[in-house]
Design a protein around this motif. Sequence first.
Motif, PDB file in Angstrom:
ATOM      1  N   MET A 217       0.831  -1.204   0.000  1.00  0.00           N
ATOM      2  CA  MET A 217       0.000   0.000   0.000  1.00  0.00           C
ATOM      3  C   MET A 217       0.868   1.258   0.000  1.00  0.00           C
ATOM      4  O   MET A 217       0.568   2.232  -0.707  1.00  0.00           O
ATOM      5  N   ILE A 218       1.950   1.236   0.757  1.00  0.00           N
ATOM      6  CA  ILE A 218       2.884   2.377   0.732  1.00  0.00           C
ATOM      7  C   ILE A 218       3.434   2.557  -0.683  1.00  0.00           C
ATOM      8  O   ILE A 218       3.555   3.682  -1.189  1.00  0.00           O
ATOM      9  N   GLY A 219       3.754   1.441  -1.337  1.00  0.00           N
ATOM     10  CA  GLY A 219       4.239   1.507  -2.710  1.00  0.00           C
ATOM     11  C   GLY A 219       3.208   2.109  -3.653  1.00  0.00           C
ATOM     12  O   GLY A 219       3.534   2.891  -4.545  1.00  0.00           O
ATOM     13  N   GLU A 220       1.922   1.744  -3.471  1.00  0.00           N
ATOM     14  CA  GLU A 220       0.842   2.301  -4.295  1.00  0.00           C
ATOM     15  C   GLU A 220       0.719   3.803  -4.082  1.00  0.00           C
ATOM     16  O   GLU A 220       0.524   4.575  -5.038  1.00  0.00           O
ATOM     17  N   LEU A 221       0.838   4.247  -2.844  1.00  0.00           N
ATOM     18  CA  LEU A 221       0.754   5.690  -2.564  1.00  0.00           C
ATOM     19  C   LEU A 221       1.939   6.437  -3.173  1.00  0.00           C
ATOM     20  O   LEU A 221       1.778   7.554  -3.690  1.00  0.00           O
ATOM     21  N   PHE A 222       3.117   5.830  -3.134  1.00  0.00           N
ATOM     22  CA  PHE A 222       4.280   6.434  -3.783  1.00  0.00           C
ATOM     23  C   PHE A 222       4.052   6.549  -5.294  1.00  0.00           C
ATOM     24  O   PHE A 222       4.426   7.545  -5.917  1.00  0.00           O
ATOM     25  N   THR A 223       3.434   5.529  -5.885  1.00  0.00           N
ATOM     26  CA  THR A 223       3.157   5.560  -7.319  1.00  0.00           C
ATOM     27  C   THR A 223       2.200   6.694  -7.675  1.00  0.00           C
ATOM     28  O   THR A 223       2.432   7.452  -8.630  1.00  0.00           O
ATOM     29  N   LEU A 224       1.124   6.820  -6.911  1.00  0.00           N
ATOM     30  CA  LEU A 224       0.154   7.890  -7.164  1.00  0.00           C
ATOM     31  C   LEU A 224       0.784   9.260  -6.948  1.00  0.00           C
ATOM     32  O   LEU A 224       0.538  10.200  -7.716  1.00  0.00           O
ATOM     33  N   GLN A 225       1.596   9.375  -5.911  1.00  0.00           N
ATOM     34  CA  GLN A 225       2.297  10.631  -5.652  1.00  0.00           C
ATOM     35  C   GLN A 225       3.206  10.997  -6.823  1.00  0.00           C
ATOM     36  O   GLN A 225       3.233  12.148  -7.276  1.00  0.00           O
ATOM     37  N   GLY A 226       3.953  10.005  -7.312  1.00  0.00           N
ATOM     38  CA  GLY A 226       4.866  10.258  -8.420  1.00  0.00           C
ATOM     39  C   GLY A 226       4.136  10.682  -9.687  1.00  0.00           C
ATOM     40  O   GLY A 226       4.613  11.550 -10.434  1.00  0.00           O
ATOM     41  N   LYS A 227       2.968  10.106  -9.942  1.00  0.00           N
ATOM     42  CA  LYS A 227       2.190  10.486 -11.114  1.00  0.00           C
ATOM     43  C   LYS A 227       1.718  11.932 -11.019  1.00  0.00           C
ATOM     44  O   LYS A 227       1.759  12.689 -12.000  1.00  0.00           O
ATOM     45  N   ALA A 228       1.260  12.320  -9.832  1.00  0.00           N
ATOM     46  CA  ALA A 228       0.815  13.702  -9.643  1.00  0.00           C
ATOM     47  C   ALA A 228       1.986  14.681  -9.774  1.00  0.00           C
ATOM     48  O   ALA A 228       1.859  15.746 -10.389  1.00  0.00           O
ATOM     49  N   GLU A 229       3.124  14.305  -9.207  1.00  0.00           N
ATOM     50  CA  GLU A 229       4.308  15.176  -9.299  1.00  0.00           C
ATOM     51  C   GLU A 229       4.796  15.297 -10.739  1.00  0.00           C
ATOM     52  O   GLU A 229       5.301  16.357 -11.139  1.00  0.00           O
TER      53      GLU A 229
END
Length: 359
Positions: A217-229
């Motif tokens: 789940m932490i990895g999924e949040l990092f992925t979503l964060q990276g897409k937004a950034e």
Amino acid sequence: MYTKKNYTIKRMLSWTRRYIFMFILLSTIPVVLYEVLDWKWLHLPWLPIGLVGTALAFIIGFKNNASYGRLWEARKIYGGIVNASRLLATMVNDFITNEYALKDRTDAEFFEIKKSMIMRHVAWMTALRHTLRVKKPWETTTNNKSDQEVMKKLHIQEYAFTLEEELKDYLSKEEKQAVLSKTNKQTAVLNLQSKAIKELKLDGLIDDFRHVEFKNMIGELFTLQGKAERIKNFPYPRQFATLNLFFAWIFVALLPFGLMSEFEKIGETLNGSNHTGILFQFISENFVWLTIPFSVVISWIFFTMERIGDVSENPFEGIANDVPITTISRGIEIDIREMIGDDKNEIPKPHPEYEHTQM
């Protein structure tokens, strides 16, 4: 009757009024020279101008498609954050138990553990939206007066309060200081969450399988964060944006020179007809002056579409048509805090709904 449609048109005209004044000026000067000073040589054939308009329509269409793609991707990213947040709250509720614990916890102790994880997640969303609201030099609100006027009428949470002020209710003093000391603050919050999950594993409150699921789940949040950034930090290519604007002004400047002779021909045809009357004769003799309103309307259509593409390509800067990340984040916070049984008196209210679909 004052309808929503009328309100939309009024706002759109107000948003583009500076351009309308320029269009009036650019179309009036050639007509005055052509008709009043009798500079009949001052005109251009319509065919090449029409070709420029056709090419411009394709270019603007390409830009608007690309800009809408960025806007829709941003909305899908926050849709992913909504789903991931709810799943995280479910995992926090169901995974943390006394089943493998080295020391049994009471229900009150479990609630404090769960709430700290949920509040830390809200802190991550808070840090992320503050980062996404940071102004970039290529964003329209940095240098466009019309967009700046629109921004003044909106309440942007991230501009009204600092990140430090908003984090005080979600993190401990030590955690807040640790986050604020880092360059990428949202990454720092996820790092704290990962460490907290590790402590749960060491205390036996979650087993290996649950620990892996939390890490995923932490990895999924990092992925979503990276897409937004990625959307925030990489603009629509400037060479396309600059050429669009340059071509649009060329077309607007040439447009009245092509329309003048066309309208004069129509006037001459009307004047040579069998119709009589002072009013009809006056209209036919001055038909060329219709170049001004038609030029303004055509120019306004092309430029408004160009501006819509401009304000859509940066979906996080906070203008009226952007993704309402503050409202979405508050909705997520309410959902996940209710899921863990938090006190309703402590859960914040939803943000007031503003019109995010109209300029």
